[in-house]
Design a protein around this motif. Structure first.
Motif, short mmCIF file in Angstrom:
data_model
loop_
_atom_site.label_atom_id
_atom_site.label_comp_id
_atom_site.label_asym_id
_atom_site.label_seq_id
_atom_site.Cartn_x
_atom_site.Cartn_y
_atom_site.Cartn_z
N UNK A 153 0.84 -1.21 0.00
CA UNK A 153 0.00 0.00 0.00
C UNK A 153 0.87 1.25 0.00
N UNK A 154 1.99 1.22 0.72
CA UNK A 154 2.90 2.37 0.72
C UNK A 154 3.48 2.57 -0.67
N UNK A 155 3.90 1.50 -1.31
CA UNK A 155 4.44 1.60 -2.67
C UNK A 155 3.40 2.18 -3.63
N UNK A 156 2.15 1.78 -3.48
CA UNK A 156 1.09 2.32 -4.34
C UNK A 156 0.93 3.82 -4.12
N UNK A 157 1.02 4.28 -2.88
CA UNK A 157 0.93 5.72 -2.60
C UNK A 157 2.12 6.46 -3.21
N UNK A 158 3.30 5.89 -3.07
CA UNK A 158 4.50 6.55 -3.61
C UNK A 158 4.46 6.63 -5.13
N UNK A 159 3.84 5.65 -5.78
CA UNK A 159 3.79 5.62 -7.24
C UNK A 159 2.64 6.45 -7.81
N UNK A 160 1.69 6.84 -6.97
CA UNK A 160 0.50 7.54 -7.43
C UNK A 160 0.78 9.03 -7.58
N UNK A 161 1.71 9.35 -8.49
CA UNK A 161 2.18 10.71 -8.59
C UNK A 161 2.94 10.84 -9.91
N UNK A 162 2.64 11.86 -10.68
CA UNK A 162 3.26 12.01 -12.00
C UNK A 162 4.77 12.17 -11.92
N UNK A 163 5.26 12.94 -10.96
CA UNK A 163 6.71 13.14 -10.84
C UNK A 163 7.39 11.83 -10.50
N UNK A 164 6.79 11.04 -9.61
CA UNK A 164 7.36 9.73 -9.28
C UNK A 164 7.38 8.82 -10.50
N UNK A 165 6.32 8.86 -11.30
CA UNK A 165 6.28 8.03 -12.51
C UNK A 165 7.37 8.46 -13.49
N UNK A 166 7.63 9.77 -13.60
CA UNK A 166 8.70 10.26 -14.48
C UNK A 166 10.07 9.75 -14.03
#
Length: 161
Positions: free
Chosen positions: A23-36
């Protein structure tokens, strides 16, 4: 180690457990800058590194991985790192990193509650400074931190290795 902390009847802040990591990883990935930055693509090597990182954080008394839980779901997270120092007359400081609130829950005060919890943890541990960095592209995050009393007193720099 501290126990759970309540500021709102529906939200509970506590140390993260191994079962919270997805769930923490999903929160960290739920962000455009993180995806970039490539976050969210999990190879076997990355998966192993993430579990190793969680074990290291969990075992380190100078780090606390925090989750905000509502109705048994992780809806917020941050990592707190406590650093003793000789500067400022031996003041310890706490660094707040990886602050995330679930997309559908932003703007409702949950981030404010989590940051208040984090500042309480700093006080509990005798810190005299709370610091953080935020990506310059995160203008809303900067406004949020300024509304909590943080000031952009230093220029942050990073060297990616």
């Amino acid at each position: 180690m501290h126990g759970e902390h309540r500021r709102n009847p529906g939200i509970r802040f506590r140390l993260a457990e191994r079962a919270d990591v997805p769930a923490i990883l999903a929160l960290l990935a739920d962000d455009e800058i993180s995806r970039q930055r490539g976050f969210g693509t999990v190879s076997e090597e990355v998966d192993a590194a993430v579990w190793q990182a969680f074990e290291a954080i969990d075992a380190d008394p100078g780090n606390e991985l925090i989750v905000g839980v509502e109705a048994a779901e992780v809806v917020a997270t941050c990592q707190l790192t406590f650093t003793p120092g000789l500067s400022r007359n031996g003041a310890s400081r706490m660094t707040v990193e990886a602050v995330r609130v679930r997309a559908g829950r932003r703007g409702g005060g949950l981030g404010r509650l989590m940051m208040a919890y984090a500042v309480d943890r700093a006080r509990d541990r005798g810190c005299r400074i709370v610091q953080l960095t935020t990506d310059k592209r995160r203008t809303e995050a900067r406004r949020f931190y300024e509304s909590l009393g943080f000031t952009a007193s230093h220029e942050g720099m990073k060297l990616v290795l």
